[in-house]
Scaffold this motif. Structure first.
Motif, PDB file in Angstrom:
ATOM      1  N   GLY A  69       0.787  -1.224   0.000  1.00 46.31           N
ATOM      2  CA  GLY A  69       0.000   0.000   0.000  1.00 46.31           C
ATOM      3  C   GLY A  69       0.819   1.273   0.000  1.00 46.31           C
ATOM      4  N   GLU A  70       2.134   1.175   0.124  1.00 43.57           N
ATOM      5  CA  GLU A  70       2.988   2.363   0.116  1.00 43.57           C
ATOM      6  C   GLU A  70       3.299   2.832  -1.297  1.00 43.57           C
ATOM      7  N   THR A  71       3.554   4.118  -1.411  1.00 42.84           N
ATOM      8  CA  THR A  71       4.183   4.659  -2.609  1.00 42.84           C
ATOM      9  C   THR A  71       5.559   5.161  -2.190  1.00 42.84           C
ATOM     10  N   VAL A  72       6.582   4.483  -2.698  1.00 43.31           N
ATOM     11  CA  VAL A  72       7.950   4.764  -2.290  1.00 43.31           C
ATOM     12  C   VAL A  72       8.733   5.316  -3.475  1.00 43.31           C
ATOM     13  N   GLY A  73       9.359   6.463  -3.290  1.00 45.20           N
ATOM     14  CA  GLY A  73      10.155   7.083  -4.336  1.00 45.20           C
ATOM     15  C   GLY A  73      11.615   6.699  -4.228  1.00 45.20           C
ATOM     16  N   ILE A  74      12.293   6.692  -5.357  1.00 47.16           N
ATOM     17  CA  ILE A  74      13.740   6.494  -5.395  1.00 47.16           C
ATOM     18  C   ILE A  74      14.319   7.644  -6.212  1.00 47.16           C
ATOM     19  N   ILE A  75      15.197   8.433  -5.586  1.00 50.07           N
ATOM     20  CA  ILE A  75      15.778   9.585  -6.260  1.00 50.07           C
ATOM     21  C   ILE A  75      17.302   9.497  -6.197  1.00 50.07           C
ATOM     22  N   GLY A  76      17.950  10.297  -7.007  1.00 54.53           N
ATOM     23  CA  GLY A  76      19.406  10.330  -7.047  1.00 54.53           C
ATOM     24  C   GLY A  76      19.879  10.886  -8.373  1.00 54.53           C
ATOM     25  N   THR A  77      21.154  11.214  -8.437  1.00 53.99           N
ATOM     26  CA  THR A  77      21.731  11.764  -9.660  1.00 53.99           C
ATOM     27  C   THR A  77      21.820  10.687 -10.731  1.00 53.99           C
TER      28      THR A  77
END
Length: 230
Positions: free
Chosen positions: A56-64
């Motif tokens: 049920g989560e919305t998990v983001g992944i960010i980075g250069t």
């Protein structure tokens, strides 16, 4: 007593290592054992990454660029295999890695619907039942019978429609892993965020905290772990 969260995706100490060659002939020489000198250099795209994503989560992944974002997403969705470590997925998973990814450019739209549906584990009968909704969403009329290589898609109206579908998925309680450079969308949609840099996880926490840390990374002012709170 609070109900324990159920894991949807667990990434356990995942490494991805590539062999890099200066020229294609070096790869061939090494493959056939010509010479004793190693012809490759090792590139660690991921360096022991751990993630836990709950149902049920919305998990983001960010980075250069080059941080390992796309690599970990491809490993989670089964497009790539890890060099070491493991990924456990509880349930059916599907991926949109980029607009058009996974399409056969020679097939028309209908044929690609059946191709991708089959790869996701749907039966022909299930795909046929979903086809009217898919065609309505694509909204390209008779062009769906043309080879994908002749189509041009991705205008601002279609992007807005995609984000609307994204919101529907969230309301339905689906688990979403969202990899993007669009920090405003990461902030708007994500419950938690992982920040990657050079194959390592720098931090995990609220969108605001991780975006702030990411901005410091971009300007060379990151100097240590961050708290996970607001």
């Amino acid at each position: 007593m609070q109900e324990k969260k159920k894991l949807a995706i667990e990434v356990d100490n995942v490494q991805k290592i590539y062999k890099l060659y200066d020229k294609p002939s070096d790869r061939m020489k090494e493959a056939f054992g010509f010479g004793k000198k190693t012809k490759h250099k090792l590139h660690y795209a991921l360096k022991g990454v751990d993630m836990k994503i709950y149902q049920g989560e919305t998990v983001g992944i960010i980075g250069t660029n080059g941080s390992g974002k796309s690599t970990i997403l491809k490993i989670i969705t089964g497009v790539l295999n890890p060099t070491s470590g493991r990924v456990l997925v509880n349930g059916r998973i599907s991926a949109l890695l980029e607009l058009g990814a996974g399409f056969n450019m020679e097939y028309n739209g209908i044929e690609n619907v059946y191709l991708n549906g089959t790869m996701m584990g749907f039966s022909e009968k299930e795909i046929e039942a979903k086809l009217p909704e898919i065609l309505s969403f694509a909204d390209i009329g008779d062009y769906v019978y043309q080879p994908v290589k002749t189509l041009s898609v991705g205008d601002v109206f279609f992007q807005a429609k995609c984000y609307h579908k994204f919101e529907e998925f969230k309301k339905m309680g689906k688990t979403i892993v969202f990899v993007s450079h669009d920090l405003s969308s990461i902030s708007k949609y994500c419950d938690r965020v992982y920040l990657l840099n050079q194959g390592n996880i720098l931090g995990e926490g609220s969108p605001k905290a991780m975006i702030d840390t990411y901005k410091r990374v971009l300007v060379g002012q990151y100097d240590g772990p961050e708290s996970v709170g607001e």
